[in-house]
Design a protein around this motif. Structure first.
Motif, PDB file in Angstrom:
ATOM      1  N   LEU A  63      65.700   8.156  52.297  1.00  0.00           N
ATOM      2  CA  LEU A  63      66.023   6.926  51.906  1.00  0.00           C
ATOM      3  C   LEU A  63      65.191   6.111  50.615  1.00  0.00           C
ATOM      4  O   LEU A  63      65.676   5.700  49.922  1.00  0.00           O
ATOM      5  CB  LEU A  63      65.938   5.804  53.167  1.00  0.00           C
ATOM      6  N   ILE A  64      63.994   6.540  50.874  1.00  0.00           N
ATOM      7  CA  ILE A  64      63.126   6.325  49.909  1.00  0.00           C
ATOM      8  C   ILE A  64      63.546   6.706  48.227  1.00  0.00           C
ATOM      9  O   ILE A  64      63.574   6.466  47.404  1.00  0.00           O
ATOM     10  CB  ILE A  64      61.673   6.785  49.965  1.00  0.00           C
ATOM     11  N   GLU A  65      63.766   8.299  48.486  1.00  0.00           N
ATOM     12  CA  GLU A  65      64.089   9.045  47.398  1.00  0.00           C
ATOM     13  C   GLU A  65      65.361   8.606  46.594  1.00  0.00           C
ATOM     14  O   GLU A  65      65.738   8.567  45.359  1.00  0.00           O
ATOM     15  CB  GLU A  65      64.179  10.447  47.464  1.00  0.00           C
ATOM     16  N   ALA A  66      66.361   7.823  47.379  1.00  0.00           N
ATOM     17  CA  ALA A  66      67.705   7.694  47.065  1.00  0.00           C
ATOM     18  C   ALA A  66      67.531   6.225  46.554  1.00  0.00           C
ATOM     19  O   ALA A  66      68.539   5.408  46.352  1.00  0.00           O
ATOM     20  CB  ALA A  66      68.759   7.510  48.089  1.00  0.00           C
ATOM     21  N   GLY A  67      66.344   5.429  46.749  1.00  0.00           N
ATOM     22  CA  GLY A  67      66.123   4.157  46.197  1.00  0.00           C
ATOM     23  C   GLY A  67      66.600   3.015  47.427  1.00  0.00           C
ATOM     24  O   GLY A  67      66.755   1.918  46.901  1.00  0.00           O
ATOM     25  N   ARG A  68      66.720   3.430  48.361  1.00  0.00           N
ATOM     26  CA  ARG A  68      67.421   2.355  49.553  1.00  0.00           C
ATOM     27  C   ARG A  68      66.297   1.770  50.288  1.00  0.00           C
ATOM     28  O   ARG A  68      66.791   1.154  51.042  1.00  0.00           O
ATOM     29  CB  ARG A  68      68.489   3.310  50.380  1.00  0.00           C
ATOM     30  N   ILE A  70      63.123   0.450  49.027  1.00  0.00           N
ATOM     31  CA  ILE A  70      62.176   0.253  48.076  1.00  0.00           C
ATOM     32  C   ILE A  70      61.994  -1.548  48.149  1.00  0.00           C
ATOM     33  O   ILE A  70      63.239  -2.037  47.974  1.00  0.00           O
ATOM     34  CB  ILE A  70      62.527   0.484  46.756  1.00  0.00           C
ATOM     35  N   GLY A  71      61.059  -1.922  48.600  1.00  0.00           N
ATOM     36  CA  GLY A  71      60.705  -3.510  48.653  1.00  0.00           C
ATOM     37  C   GLY A  71      60.562  -4.093  47.466  1.00  0.00           C
ATOM     38  O   GLY A  71      60.564  -3.427  46.247  1.00  0.00           O
ATOM     39  N   SER A  72      60.577  -5.460  47.284  1.00  0.00           N
ATOM     40  CA  SER A  72      60.439  -6.303  46.218  1.00  0.00           C
ATOM     41  C   SER A  72      59.186  -6.147  45.239  1.00  0.00           C
ATOM     42  O   SER A  72      59.080  -6.054  44.081  1.00  0.00           O
ATOM     43  CB  SER A  72      60.450  -7.694  46.831  1.00  0.00           C
ATOM     44  N   ARG A  73      58.096  -5.456  46.049  1.00  0.00           N
ATOM     45  CA  ARG A  73      56.894  -5.181  45.208  1.00  0.00           C
ATOM     46  C   ARG A  73      56.802  -3.529  44.733  1.00  0.00           C
ATOM     47  O   ARG A  73      55.659  -3.153  44.403  1.00  0.00           O
ATOM     48  CB  ARG A  73      55.669  -5.632  45.975  1.00  0.00           C
ATOM     49  N   GLY A  74      57.881  -2.822  45.066  1.00  0.00           N
ATOM     50  CA  GLY A  74      57.888  -1.402  44.777  1.00  0.00           C
ATOM     51  C   GLY A  74      57.546  -0.410  45.728  1.00  0.00           C
ATOM     52  O   GLY A  74      57.600   0.696  45.395  1.00  0.00           O
ATOM     53  N   GLY A  75      57.099  -0.878  46.931  1.00  0.00           N
ATOM     54  CA  GLY A  75      56.764  -0.187  47.911  1.00  0.00           C
ATOM     55  C   GLY A  75      57.952   0.217  48.857  1.00  0.00           C
ATOM     56  O   GLY A  75      58.886  -0.523  48.805  1.00  0.00           O
ATOM     57  N   ALA A  76      57.669   1.003  49.866  1.00  0.00           N
ATOM     58  CA  ALA A  76      58.504   1.560  50.862  1.00  0.00           C
ATOM     59  C   ALA A  76      58.705   0.366  51.904  1.00  0.00           C
ATOM     60  O   ALA A  76      57.727  -0.104  52.254  1.00  0.00           O
ATOM     61  CB  ALA A  76      58.383   2.786  51.486  1.00  0.00           C
ATOM     62  N   THR A  77      59.895  -0.188  52.174  1.00  0.00           N
ATOM     63  CA  THR A  77      60.387  -1.007  52.992  1.00  0.00           C
ATOM     64  C   THR A  77      61.342  -0.720  53.762  1.00  0.00           C
ATOM     65  O   THR A  77      62.515  -0.444  53.300  1.00  0.00           O
ATOM     66  CB  THR A  77      60.482  -2.487  52.230  1.00  0.00           C
ATOM     67  N   PHE A  78      61.231  -0.879  55.270  1.00  0.00           N
ATOM     68  CA  PHE A  78      62.707  -0.442  55.991  1.00  0.00           C
ATOM     69  C   PHE A  78      63.011  -1.497  56.778  1.00  0.00           C
ATOM     70  O   PHE A  78      62.140  -2.099  57.422  1.00  0.00           O
ATOM     71  CB  PHE A  78      61.965   0.845  56.842  1.00  0.00           C
ATOM     72  N   THR A  79      64.228  -1.639  56.882  1.00  0.00           N
ATOM     73  CA  THR A  79      64.598  -2.895  57.701  1.00  0.00           C
ATOM     74  C   THR A  79      65.726  -2.213  58.426  1.00  0.00           C
ATOM     75  O   THR A  79      66.431  -1.164  58.138  1.00  0.00           O
ATOM     76  CB  THR A  79      65.304  -4.032  56.979  1.00  0.00           C
ATOM     77  N   LEU A  80      66.383  -2.833  59.698  1.00  0.00           N
ATOM     78  CA  LEU A  80      67.608  -2.426  60.223  1.00  0.00           C
ATOM     79  C   LEU A  80      68.755  -2.173  59.276  1.00  0.00           C
ATOM     80  O   LEU A  80      69.615  -1.403  59.351  1.00  0.00           O
ATOM     81  CB  LEU A  80      67.730  -3.428  61.460  1.00  0.00           C
ATOM     82  N   LYS A  81      68.828  -3.084  58.447  1.00  0.00           N
ATOM     83  CA  LYS A  81      70.035  -2.886  57.389  1.00  0.00           C
ATOM     84  C   LYS A  81      69.836  -1.669  56.617  1.00  0.00           C
ATOM     85  O   LYS A  81      70.883  -1.121  56.192  1.00  0.00           O
ATOM     86  CB  LYS A  81      70.091  -4.201  56.423  1.00  0.00           C
ATOM     87  N   ASN A  82      68.582  -1.590  56.150  1.00  0.00           N
ATOM     88  CA  ASN A  82      68.792  -0.176  55.186  1.00  0.00           C
ATOM     89  C   ASN A  82      68.235   0.869  55.934  1.00  0.00           C
ATOM     90  O   ASN A  82      68.753   1.869  55.187  1.00  0.00           O
ATOM     91  CB  ASN A  82      67.451  -0.609  53.829  1.00  0.00           C
ATOM     92  N   LEU A  83      67.885   1.094  56.935  1.00  0.00           N
ATOM     93  CA  LEU A  83      67.841   2.184  57.988  1.00  0.00           C
ATOM     94  C   LEU A  83      69.269   3.069  58.198  1.00  0.00           C
ATOM     95  O   LEU A  83      69.575   3.894  58.029  1.00  0.00           O
ATOM     96  CB  LEU A  83      67.377   2.012  59.093  1.00  0.00           C
ATOM     97  N   ASP A  84      70.123   1.755  58.193  1.00  0.00           N
ATOM     98  CA  ASP A  84      71.494   2.028  58.564  1.00  0.00           C
ATOM     99  C   ASP A  84      71.981   2.800  59.898  1.00  0.00           C
ATOM    100  O   ASP A  84      72.843   2.245  60.486  1.00  0.00           O
ATOM    101  CB  ASP A  84      72.113   2.919  57.544  1.00  0.00           C
ATOM    102  N   ARG A  85      71.171   3.475  60.084  1.00  0.00           N
ATOM    103  CA  ARG A  85      71.369   4.313  61.686  1.00  0.00           C
ATOM    104  C   ARG A  85      69.901   4.755  62.014  1.00  0.00           C
ATOM    105  O   ARG A  85      69.072   5.013  61.350  1.00  0.00           O
ATOM    106  CB  ARG A  85      72.259   5.639  61.539  1.00  0.00           C
ATOM    107  N   TRP A  86      69.935   4.828  63.501  1.00  0.00           N
ATOM    108  CA  TRP A  86      68.580   5.165  64.143  1.00  0.00           C
ATOM    109  C   TRP A  86      68.925   5.505  65.521  1.00  0.00           C
ATOM    110  O   TRP A  86      70.157   5.532  65.936  1.00  0.00           O
ATOM    111  CB  TRP A  86      67.672   3.916  64.131  1.00  0.00           C
ATOM    112  N   LEU A  87      67.976   6.103  66.059  1.00  0.00           N
ATOM    113  CA  LEU A  87      68.015   6.329  67.644  1.00  0.00           C
ATOM    114  C   LEU A  87      67.301   5.341  68.286  1.00  0.00           C
ATOM    115  O   LEU A  87      66.291   4.832  67.969  1.00  0.00           O
ATOM    116  CB  LEU A  87      67.009   7.777  67.986  1.00  0.00           C
TER     117      LEU A  87
END
Length: 136
Positions: A63-68, A70-87
């Motif tokens: 997800l990071i490599e695909a640019g999906r 990346i937060g507003s300040r350029g760091g990795a940011t994960f949300t339920l929306k950008n995770l898309d799927r999970w266990l």
């Protein structure tokens, strides 16, 4: 977070290919997972697990490599929306218990070093141990 993922992937790379059917894992290895939770849901529990969502470290990295992620300040940011799927907790626990995810052939010393470092950095770690003994 990217350095944490890199450490997880280094440990995952120490595994070996399965040599028996009971060592087969979904996706090849899938031993390192990240857990995401809302701060209000993370409570010390006497029994059970804090609510959360699990994703393989390799998926988080993709997800990071695909640019999906990346937060507003350029760091990795994960949300339920950008995770898309999970266990879920239940899915993760069942897959681990039944041997569909986890390590194969990783030396105990490598896992111990990873766990010691994670705990020294005040991160949590979950370790499950399983044997391949089945009821007759």
């Amino acid at each position: 977070m990217t350095s944490q993922i890199a450490r997880m992937l280094r440990v995952e790379s120490l595994g070996r290919a399965p040599v028996s059917p009971t060592e087969h894992r979904l996706g090849g290895s899938l031993m390192m997972f990240m857990k995401f939770a809302r701060p209000a849901d993370v409570r010390v529990q006497v029994s059970g697990m804090a609510k959360g969502w699990y994703v393989p470290a390799v998926y988080a990295d993709a997800l990071i490599e695909a640019g999906r992620a990346i937060g507003s300040r350029g760091g990795a940011t994960f949300t339920l929306k950008n995770l898309d799927r999970w266990l879920s907790n239940e899915q993760f626990t069942h897959l681990a218990r039944d041997g569909w995810i986890g390590s194969v052939g990783v030396r105990a010393a490598a896992l111990r070093d990873y766990i010691d470092t994670a705990l020294a950095e005040r991160r949590s770690v979950m370790l499950m141990e399983s044997s391949t003994t089945y009821p007759t």
